[in-house]
Design an enzyme around this catalytic site. Structure first.
Site, PDB file in Angstrom:
ATOM      1  N   LYS A 107       0.876  -1.175   0.000  1.00  0.00           N
ATOM      2  CA  LYS A 107       0.000   0.000   0.000  1.00  0.00           C
ATOM      3  C   LYS A 107       0.915   1.228   0.000  1.00  0.00           C
ATOM      4  CE  LYS A 107      -4.227   1.642   2.251  1.00  0.00           C
ATOM      5  NZ  LYS A 107      -5.051   1.903   1.072  1.00  0.00           N
TER       6      LYS A 107
HETATM    7  N1  PMP Z   1      -7.548  -1.917  -3.215  1.00  0.00           N
HETATM    8  C1  PMP Z   1      -7.014  -0.702  -3.048  1.00  0.00           C
HETATM    9  C2  PMP Z   1      -6.262  -0.080  -4.175  1.00  0.00           C
HETATM   10  C3  PMP Z   1      -7.168  -0.015  -1.823  1.00  0.00           C
HETATM   11  O1  PMP Z   1      -6.651   1.200  -1.658  1.00  0.00           O
HETATM   12  C4  PMP Z   1      -7.895  -0.624  -0.780  1.00  0.00           C
HETATM   13  C5  PMP Z   1      -8.086   0.091   0.530  1.00  0.00           C
HETATM   14  N2  PMP Z   1      -7.009  -0.142   1.399  1.00  0.00           N
HETATM   15  C6  PMP Z   1      -8.430  -1.906  -1.006  1.00  0.00           C
HETATM   16  C7  PMP Z   1      -8.229  -2.521  -2.228  1.00  0.00           C
HETATM   17  C8  PMP Z   1      -9.180  -2.623   0.083  1.00  0.00           C
HETATM   18  O2  PMP Z   1      -8.314  -2.981   1.110  1.00  0.00           O
HETATM   19  P1  PMP Z   1      -8.819  -3.163   2.608  1.00  0.00           P
HETATM   20  O3  PMP Z   1     -10.011  -4.048   2.557  1.00  0.00           O
HETATM   21  O4  PMP Z   1      -7.677  -3.770   3.303  1.00  0.00           O
HETATM   22  O5  PMP Z   1      -9.171  -1.809   3.102  1.00  0.00           O
END
Ligand code: PMP
Length: 288
Positions: free
Chosen positions: A157
């Protein structure tokens, strides 16, 4: 999401910065920090329910993984990050809201190499409501493609990977939609700009493999909830022409939770019983 009522840098409260709680307006960085120039900060997004962060340790661990994928180590352990987050949520008296942990490389050097930079960490928390104003949202397919894993550390991320997400999202908003659906470098369905994609096809949930997406903590949670309901979950490569076979479509993410999709380009979808069941199950779980 509407513009926040107050600018993010001009609020009351405290932010955890490198081990200390500092007044909100004093949590600043220098213009020459490496990450501001080269996009290698990493971050998390967490939601607070009833004063507690859902899946806190999973998020703290993913912050470590994100940094490691960019070849650096965080100076705080997962449990120290968990403690810092609980402290910030408590000090800011948040019963519900959002947490934004962030790690970045300092201003010791300028240039492409980050060797020799110090790593900094901050955790901020603030009130935040629903991500979209609409019950079911409209997506448009973006011209921006999720890169190959040989071209980017997809599971990290990392701030730099959000360049194309911001471009895609702002183009979708300008086109009157609420978000963008991104294809990957091969033309397969990938994810939205901050959430993962699920399709209900013949009573089974289909979702793209993790090759070019962020493998969301919500994605894994919802896959688990679906299996508990006896719904088969299939991770596979999915091509855009398969959207016309989907009876229901939804997104998952910490911010969006389980979010029904009403339309993708010209195709329309019902907010059907499986989506509604998983929304209810997720809502119950995060508040349990
Ligand atoms: N894809 C992207 C590109 C994101 O930014 C997020 C948010 N963090 C997600 C998927 C979903 O991840 P999560 O369920 O861990 O929030």
């Amino acid at each position: 999401m509407a513009a926040p009522a107050l600018p993010m840098d001009d609020r009351d409260g405290v932010i955890w910065l490198n081990g200390q709680l500092v007044p909100w307006r004093e949590a600043k960085v220098h213009v020459l920090v490496h990450s501001l120039h080269y996009g290698n900060s990493v971050f998390e997004g967490e939601r607070i329910y009833g004063g507690k962060v859902f899946k806190l340790t999973e998020h703290s661990a993913r912050l470590h993984k994100s940094a490691n994928m960019l070849s650096y180590e965080l100076p705080y352990s997962v449990s120290e990050l968990d403690d810092a987050t609980r402290l910030v949520v408590g000090e800011n008296k948040l019963d519900s809201g959002y947490v934004r942990p962030l790690a970045w490389r300092g201003a010791e050097v300028i240039g492409v190499s980050a060797i020799g930079t110090k790593v900094h960490v901050a955790v901020a928390a603030f009130p935040w409501g629903a991500y979209y104003a609409q019950k079911a949202i409209k997506l448009v397919t973006s011209r921006w493609k999720r890169p190959s894993p040989e071209s980017s550390p997809a599971g990290s991320k990392a701030a730099g990977l959000y360049i194309i997400c911001t471009l895609a999202k702002d183009e979708a908003l300008a086109a009157g939609a609420q978000d963008a659906l991104m294809h990957d470098y091969k033309g397969r369905l990938s994810e939205a700009t901050g959430a993962n994609l699920f399709l209900l096809i013949n009573g089974e949930l289909h979702t793209p493999t993790t090759e070019t997406i962020l493998n969301g903590i919500t994605r894994l949670t919802v896959m688990d909830l679906a299996r508990k309901r006896g719904i088969k979950v299939v991770e596979r490569e999915i091509w855009p022409d398969e959207l016309s076979r989907a009876a229901e479509v939804f997104l998952t993410g910490t911010a969006v939770e389980v979010q029904p999709v009403a339309a993708i380009d010209k195709l329309e979808f019902e907010v059907g019983p499986v989506t509604q069941q998983l929304m209810a199950d997720y809502s119950a779980l995060v508040r349990a």
